[in-house]
Design an enzyme around this catalytic site. Structure first.
Site, PDB file in Angstrom:
ATOM      1  N   LYS A 128       4.921 -10.075 -15.911  1.00  0.00           N
ATOM      2  CA  LYS A 128       5.937 -10.907 -15.229  1.00  0.00           C
ATOM      3  C   LYS A 128       5.398 -12.330 -15.039  1.00  0.00           C
ATOM      4  O   LYS A 128       4.689 -12.825 -15.916  1.00  0.00           O
ATOM      5  CB  LYS A 128       6.340 -10.249 -13.904  1.00  0.00           C
ATOM      6  CG  LYS A 128       6.746  -8.787 -14.108  1.00  0.00           C
ATOM      7  CD  LYS A 128       7.407  -8.168 -12.923  1.00  0.00           C
ATOM      8  CE  LYS A 128       7.764  -6.724 -13.264  1.00  0.00           C
ATOM      9  NZ  LYS A 128       8.548  -6.062 -12.230  1.00  0.00           N
ATOM     10  N   GLY A 152       8.939  -2.023  -8.552  1.00  0.00           N
ATOM     11  CA  GLY A 152       8.235  -2.798  -7.534  1.00  0.00           C
ATOM     12  C   GLY A 152       8.423  -2.283  -6.117  1.00  0.00           C
ATOM     13  O   GLY A 152       8.068  -2.950  -5.150  1.00  0.00           O
ATOM     14  N   ASN A 199       3.616  -5.223 -18.149  1.00  0.00           N
ATOM     15  CA  ASN A 199       4.516  -6.377 -18.032  1.00  0.00           C
ATOM     16  C   ASN A 199       3.985  -7.220 -16.876  1.00  0.00           C
ATOM     17  O   ASN A 199       4.153  -6.860 -15.724  1.00  0.00           O
ATOM     18  CB  ASN A 199       5.945  -5.873 -17.756  1.00  0.00           C
ATOM     19  CG  ASN A 199       6.896  -7.008 -17.413  1.00  0.00           C
ATOM     20  OD1 ASN A 199       6.605  -8.176 -17.658  1.00  0.00           O
ATOM     21  ND2 ASN A 199       8.047  -6.661 -16.849  1.00  0.00           N
ATOM     22  N   SER A 202       7.362   1.520 -10.747  1.00  0.00           N
ATOM     23  CA  SER A 202       6.289   1.993  -9.864  1.00  0.00           C
ATOM     24  C   SER A 202       5.377   3.034 -10.527  1.00  0.00           C
ATOM     25  O   SER A 202       4.958   3.995  -9.886  1.00  0.00           O
ATOM     26  CB  SER A 202       6.869   2.526  -8.551  1.00  0.00           C
ATOM     27  OG  SER A 202       7.529   1.491  -7.853  1.00  0.00           O
ATOM     28  N   GLU A 230      14.286   2.074 -16.934  1.00  0.00           N
ATOM     29  CA  GLU A 230      13.744   1.524 -15.698  1.00  0.00           C
ATOM     30  C   GLU A 230      14.807   1.549 -14.598  1.00  0.00           C
ATOM     31  O   GLU A 230      15.602   0.606 -14.485  1.00  0.00           O
ATOM     32  CB  GLU A 230      13.284   0.079 -15.916  1.00  0.00           C
ATOM     33  CG  GLU A 230      12.161  -0.065 -16.897  1.00  0.00           C
ATOM     34  CD  GLU A 230      11.260  -1.249 -16.551  1.00  0.00           C
ATOM     35  OE1 GLU A 230      10.050  -1.024 -16.394  1.00  0.00           O
ATOM     36  OE2 GLU A 230      11.764  -2.368 -16.388  1.00  0.00           O
ATOM     37  N   HIS A 276      15.134  -7.090 -19.391  1.00  0.00           N
ATOM     38  CA  HIS A 276      14.553  -6.567 -18.146  1.00  0.00           C
ATOM     39  C   HIS A 276      15.542  -6.790 -17.003  1.00  0.00           C
ATOM     40  O   HIS A 276      16.249  -7.793 -16.980  1.00  0.00           O
ATOM     41  CB  HIS A 276      13.221  -7.274 -17.864  1.00  0.00           C
ATOM     42  CG  HIS A 276      12.451  -6.627 -16.754  1.00  0.00           C
ATOM     43  ND1 HIS A 276      12.758  -6.858 -15.431  1.00  0.00           N
ATOM     44  CD2 HIS A 276      11.435  -5.735 -16.771  1.00  0.00           C
ATOM     45  CE1 HIS A 276      11.928  -6.125 -14.682  1.00  0.00           C
ATOM     46  NE2 HIS A 276      11.124  -5.438 -15.476  1.00  0.00           N
ATOM     47  N   GLU A 284      15.165  -7.825 -14.132  1.00  0.00           N
ATOM     48  CA  GLU A 284      14.996  -9.102 -13.421  1.00  0.00           C
ATOM     49  C   GLU A 284      15.674 -10.237 -14.178  1.00  0.00           C
ATOM     50  O   GLU A 284      16.191 -11.169 -13.562  1.00  0.00           O
ATOM     51  CB  GLU A 284      13.492  -9.376 -13.192  1.00  0.00           C
ATOM     52  CG  GLU A 284      12.946  -8.471 -12.087  1.00  0.00           C
ATOM     53  CD  GLU A 284      11.463  -8.128 -12.227  1.00  0.00           C
ATOM     54  OE1 GLU A 284      10.743  -8.798 -12.984  1.00  0.00           O
ATOM     55  OE2 GLU A 284      11.034  -7.162 -11.559  1.00  0.00           O
TER      56      GLU A 284
HETATM   57  P1  PGA Z   1       6.608  -2.040 -11.419  1.00  0.00           P
HETATM   58  O1  PGA Z   1       7.492  -2.876 -12.480  1.00  0.00           O
HETATM   59  O2  PGA Z   1       5.665  -1.202 -12.224  1.00  0.00           O
HETATM   60  O3  PGA Z   1       5.906  -3.095 -10.612  1.00  0.00           O
HETATM   61  O4  PGA Z   1       7.551  -1.224 -10.621  1.00  0.00           O
HETATM   62  C1  PGA Z   1       7.948  -2.275 -13.659  1.00  0.00           C
HETATM   63  C2  PGA Z   1       8.737  -3.266 -14.476  1.00  0.00           C
HETATM   64  O5  PGA Z   1       9.438  -4.097 -13.902  1.00  0.00           O
HETATM   65  O6  PGA Z   1       8.685  -3.248 -15.728  1.00  0.00           O
END
Ligand code: PGA
Length: 242
Positions: free
Chosen positions: A11, A171, A9, A204, A165, A96, A98
């Site tokens: 983003k 992140g 992803n 992560s 998630e 997601h 976010e």
């Molecule tokens: P990350 O993000 O691997 O940077 O923690 C995962 C995601 O948001 O799908």
């Protein structure tokens, strides 16, 4: 048999030029990955053309990061199914955290987007997961059950991927223990009507922890943010050692 789906992803990262540069390094590094691993790159909308042109005939699948439920209309800033399917994409990330956190996405709009994706022949990757506060308050299970109940109304589970998630692990470098991710994913599976829905872990995921994550029996892949931006690191994740 459940499919293994390893999705990056991106983003809001990568211009077209950067996407192309990534592909130059990445494609050869994943040539030898076992066939049963589905490799997906979910790029920003502006990179989908570059991805689709350069991945024609390749095993690497393309995904988007959002889809509106209408075919067209006065929805400034949104993107529709017919606009996405022009790019021969197969997947779309929906719900997601976010999007839920920063853009007011609710379980109701997530549900509409999931159904729109399926109407257009795309496989949605539905993201669910709890905040740190919800985890600490012992609400992880009830929250996720509620998300699934609302998000999946009228959704065809034979054309679906789910990503667990935990928001506190996204992140942050703070990965959920793989045994705990395995437990929650088992719980998610127990709520589904279709046994073969691939359920990923996300939060992560890195080259250093992917082998352990994929060794868990309930985990069918990963949704990878930060570590999917560099060809070498994402290739190592795709080429995890079983
Ligand atoms: P990350 O993000 O691997 O940077 O923690 C995962 C995601 O948001 O799908």
């Amino acid at each position: 048999m459940r499919k293994i789906v390893i999705a990056g992803n991106w983003k809001m990262y990568k211009t077209q030029a950067e996407a192309l540069e990534f592909l130059l390094g990445f494609t050869t590094l994943v040539n030898e990955a076992p066939d049963e691993r589905e490799i997906v790159l979910c790029g920003p909308f502006t990179a989908l053309g570059t991805l689709s042109k350069n991945l024609h005939g390749s095993r690497i699948r393309i995904g988007a990061q959002n889809i509106h439920w209408e075919e067209s209309g006065a929805y400034t800033g949104e993107i529709s199914g017919p606009m996405l399917t022009e790019y021969s994409i197969r997947y779309v990330v929906v719900g997601h955290s976010e999007r839920r956190q920063y853009f007011g996405e609710t379980d109701e709009t997530v549900n509409l987007r999931l159904k729109a994706a399926q109407r257009h022949g795309l496989t949605p990757i539905l993201c669910v997961g709890e905040t740190k506060e919800q985890r600490d308050a012992g609400e992880t299970e009830s929250l996720i059950m509620m998300q699934l109940e609302k998000d999946l109304v009228g959704v065809d589970q034979t054309q679906l991927v789910i990503a667990y998630e935990p928001i506190w692990a996204i992140g942050t470098g703070e990965t959920c223990e793989s045994s705990e991710a395995n437990r929650v994913i088992g719980l998610i599976r127990s709520q589904l009507t279709h046994a073969d829905v691939p359920i990923q872990y996300g939060g992560s995921v890195k080259p250093g922890n992917i082998d352990e994550i994929m060794a868990q029996p309930e985990i069918d892949g990963a949704l990878v943010g930060g570590a999917s931006l560099e060809p070498e690191s994402f290739a190592r994740i795709v080429n995890y050692v079983a």
